[in-house]
Write an enzyme that holds these catalytic residues in place. Structure first.
Site, PDB file in Angstrom:
ATOM      1  CD  GLU A  79      -3.073   0.833   2.180  1.00  0.00           C
ATOM      2  OE1 GLU A  79      -3.845  -0.021   1.900  1.00  0.00           O
ATOM      3  OE2 GLU A  79      -3.311   1.704   3.134  1.00  0.00           O
ATOM      4  N   GLY A  91     -15.337   6.690   3.881  1.00  0.00           N
ATOM      5  CA  GLY A  91     -14.424   7.623   4.505  1.00  0.00           C
ATOM      6  C   GLY A  91     -14.838   8.096   5.984  1.00  0.00           C
ATOM      7  CG  ASP A  92     -12.499   8.429   9.156  1.00  0.00           C
ATOM      8  OD1 ASP A  92     -13.205   7.591   9.651  1.00  0.00           O
ATOM      9  OD2 ASP A  92     -11.437   8.294   9.222  1.00  0.00           O
ATOM     10  CB  ALA A 127     -18.879   1.920   2.031  1.00  0.00           C
ATOM     11  CE  LYS A 168       8.191   4.022   7.825  1.00  0.00           C
ATOM     12  NZ  LYS A 168       7.019   4.061   8.845  1.00  0.00           N
TER      13      LYS A 168
HETATM   14  P1  FAD Z   1     -19.309   1.900   5.799  1.00  0.00           P
HETATM   15  O1  FAD Z   1     -19.213   0.406   5.474  1.00  0.00           O
HETATM   16  O2  FAD Z   1     -20.080   2.788   5.111  1.00  0.00           O
HETATM   17  O3  FAD Z   1     -19.584   1.959   7.165  1.00  0.00           O
HETATM   18  C1  FAD Z   1     -19.245   3.060   8.172  1.00  0.00           C
HETATM   19  C2  FAD Z   1     -20.254   2.660   9.277  1.00  0.00           C
HETATM   20  O4  FAD Z   1     -21.522   2.724   9.197  1.00  0.00           O
HETATM   21  C3  FAD Z   1     -19.833   1.314  10.304  1.00  0.00           C
HETATM   22  O5  FAD Z   1     -20.169   1.587  11.688  1.00  0.00           O
HETATM   23  C4  FAD Z   1     -21.104   0.571   9.761  1.00  0.00           C
HETATM   24  O6  FAD Z   1     -21.248  -0.630  10.508  1.00  0.00           O
HETATM   25  C5  FAD Z   1     -22.214   1.420   9.750  1.00  0.00           C
HETATM   26  N1  FAD Z   1     -23.137   1.230   8.477  1.00  0.00           N
HETATM   27  C6  FAD Z   1     -23.126   0.785   7.272  1.00  0.00           C
HETATM   28  N2  FAD Z   1     -24.096   0.619   6.589  1.00  0.00           N
HETATM   29  C7  FAD Z   1     -25.241   1.037   7.402  1.00  0.00           C
HETATM   30  C8  FAD Z   1     -26.545   1.275   7.405  1.00  0.00           C
HETATM   31  N3  FAD Z   1     -27.192   0.669   6.223  1.00  0.00           N
HETATM   32  N4  FAD Z   1     -27.145   1.798   8.359  1.00  0.00           N
HETATM   33  C9  FAD Z   1     -26.539   2.143   9.444  1.00  0.00           C
HETATM   34  N5  FAD Z   1     -25.187   1.941   9.839  1.00  0.00           N
HETATM   35  C10 FAD Z   1     -24.555   1.390   8.958  1.00  0.00           C
HETATM   36  N6  FAD Z   1     -10.140   6.291   4.671  1.00  0.00           N
HETATM   37  C11 FAD Z   1      -9.721   7.299   3.795  1.00  0.00           C
HETATM   38  O7  FAD Z   1     -10.202   8.430   4.193  1.00  0.00           O
HETATM   39  N7  FAD Z   1      -8.907   6.884   2.703  1.00  0.00           N
HETATM   40  C12 FAD Z   1      -8.407   5.731   2.574  1.00  0.00           C
HETATM   41  O8  FAD Z   1      -7.863   5.465   1.555  1.00  0.00           O
HETATM   42  C13 FAD Z   1      -8.996   4.637   3.250  1.00  0.00           C
HETATM   43  N8  FAD Z   1      -8.532   3.312   2.969  1.00  0.00           N
HETATM   44  C14 FAD Z   1      -9.060   2.457   4.142  1.00  0.00           C
HETATM   45  C15 FAD Z   1      -8.544   1.034   3.865  1.00  0.00           C
HETATM   46  C16 FAD Z   1      -9.124  -0.068   4.656  1.00  0.00           C
HETATM   47  C17 FAD Z   1      -8.798  -1.497   4.319  1.00  0.00           C
HETATM   48  C18 FAD Z   1     -10.007   0.387   5.503  1.00  0.00           C
HETATM   49  C19 FAD Z   1     -10.411  -0.772   6.554  1.00  0.00           C
HETATM   50  C20 FAD Z   1     -10.199   1.837   5.975  1.00  0.00           C
HETATM   51  C21 FAD Z   1      -9.541   2.726   5.039  1.00  0.00           C
HETATM   52  N9  FAD Z   1     -10.092   3.644   5.350  1.00  0.00           N
HETATM   53  C22 FAD Z   1      -9.899   4.887   4.667  1.00  0.00           C
HETATM   54  C23 FAD Z   1     -11.036   4.403   6.511  1.00  0.00           C
HETATM   55  C24 FAD Z   1     -12.502   4.260   6.324  1.00  0.00           C
HETATM   56  O9  FAD Z   1     -12.807   5.484   5.507  1.00  0.00           O
HETATM   57  C25 FAD Z   1     -13.269   4.453   7.689  1.00  0.00           C
HETATM   58  O10 FAD Z   1     -12.912   3.618   8.490  1.00  0.00           O
HETATM   59  C26 FAD Z   1     -14.692   4.960   7.714  1.00  0.00           C
HETATM   60  O11 FAD Z   1     -15.111   5.551   8.929  1.00  0.00           O
HETATM   61  C27 FAD Z   1     -15.641   3.934   7.399  1.00  0.00           C
HETATM   62  O12 FAD Z   1     -15.530   3.478   6.158  1.00  0.00           O
HETATM   63  P2  FAD Z   1     -16.097   2.240   5.330  1.00  0.00           P
HETATM   64  O13 FAD Z   1     -16.034   2.333   3.872  1.00  0.00           O
HETATM   65  O14 FAD Z   1     -16.035   0.982   6.426  1.00  0.00           O
HETATM   66  O15 FAD Z   1     -17.953   2.624   5.881  1.00  0.00           O
END
Ligand code: FAD
Length: 288
Positions: free
Chosen positions: A17, A107-108, A124, A271
């Site tokens: 990555e 995303g956050d 997502a 790295k």
């Molecule tokens: P989601 O899958 O949408 O989930 C977010 C939250 O909503 C979770 O608590 C989930 O349980 C809840 N949820 C989902 N669907 C529903 C629903 N229908 N009803 C109620 N609750 C629901 N961040 C970056 O900014 N850039 C990056 O490049 C990046 N890469 C990452 C790569 C990996 C492998 C991982 C694990 C994380 C990465 N992140 C990145 C961080 C990520 O964006 C955050 O963890 C973010 O808070 C959640 O993203 P998600 O896609 O998992 O969200």
């Protein structure tokens, strides 16, 4: 090349990555890091997306650069800070530059009082659906063996992961974890919920104490006693910590592969030297 094809072949896969420089940051060290990483011949390199949707042009440029070096790229794409139209433009650009693998992320949340903004995505799973409907991409998504920090409990968390898979996600990449038993239990929970897509195990070689403290603060990741002992003993000595961190990650990976987890994703944090060291430790295992 669609990554789903690679995972279906059933061999061990090993991916790395890279994250883009901040806006205004220098591109050349990044290109050099990409060249060093592609020389290691990983199965693919993922390119993260700046938090809050920043630096996206850079993710596209770096992903295209990775592919110009002969290694498939996986471009991360977050959606919560962008309109559907803006996300559509990024997908056009990726596809125009031959990048066909996307990790679809929420995303956050930048400002909880403003969430979800009108015209923006909420989860997502909505992004996965849109990319699927559009076609032309292999789509991955994130998962959290210890549950996402916002999830009320692990059961809900798995249900929301399942929604992403039902929406058409081809594979999942895990948040980093330091105790393999946490992953094994998570894999059982996925199976119980009939989630059967490939799961890539995300391993982070920890090379300094500050890095791990940040991770624990942001993600709540558990640190097993064995790992804590390493931090206590070597955390104050840069060279010793780097060596112990690489050895710990190597052992985690050997245990995973021995137990049938064949897709390993290394959070290399730009790295290449650490990636090279770990891949050398695993050379006979990875060539099987
Ligand atoms: P989601 O899958 O949408 O989930 C977010 C939250 O909503 C979770 O608590 C989930 O349980 C809840 N949820 C989902 N669907 C529903 C629903 N229908 N009803 C109620 N609750 C629901 N961040 C970056 O900014 N850039 C990056 O490049 C990046 N890469 C990452 C790569 C990996 C492998 C991982 C694990 C994380 C990465 N992140 C990145 C961080 C990520 O964006 C955050 O963890 C973010 O808070 C959640 O993203 P998600 O896609 O998992 O969200």
């Amino acid at each position: 090349m669609y990554l789903r094809k690679l995972f279906l072949e059933g061999h061990i896969t090993f991916s790395l990555e890279i994250f883009p420089p901040k806006p205004g940051g220098d591109f050349e060290p990044m290109r050099a890091a990409v060249r060093e990483m592609t020389a290691l011949k990983p199965d693919f390199i993922s390119v993260t997306y700046g938090a809050g949707g920043g630096a996206i042009g850079r993710t596209v440029d770096i992903a295209a650069y990775v592919q110009s070096q002969g290694v498939p790229a996986l471009a991360h794409l977050t959606c919560v800070s962008s309109t559907r139209e803006a996300v559509g433009h990024v997908l056009d650009e990726l596809s125009g530059r031959g990048v066909t693998n996307v990790l679809a992320l929420r995303g956050d949340i930048p400002d909880a009082s403003d969430f979800p903004s009108p015209g923006h995505y909420r989860y997502a799973s909505e992004l996965v659906s849109d990319i699927r409907a559009r076609g032309g991409f292999c789509v991955g998504a994130a998962c959290y063996p210890e549950g996402h920090v916002e999830s009320p409990d692990r059961l809900h968390d798995i249900e929301f992961v399942k929604r992403k898979v039902d929406a058409g996600c081809d594979f999942l990449t895990t948040q980093m974890f330091f105790d393999n038993n946490i992953l094994y239990r998570f894999l059982y929970r996925l199976l119980r919920h009939d989630v059967r897509v490939p799961v890539l195990a995300g391993i982070m070689p920890v090379t300094n104490r500050g890095q791990v403290e940040r991770i624990v603060r942001l993600s709540g990741t558990a640190l097993p006693p064995r790992f804590l002992a390493i931090l206590d003993r070597f955390g104050g000595d840069k060279r010793a910590m780097r060596q112990a961190g690489a050895a710990y990650a190597t052992e985690q990976i050997i245990d995973l592969i021995a137990n049938g987890v064949t897709n390993i994703h290394l959070y290399t944090m730009n790295k290449p030297d650490i990636a090279a060291e770990i891949m050398a430790n695993l050379s006979a295992i990875l060539s099987r």
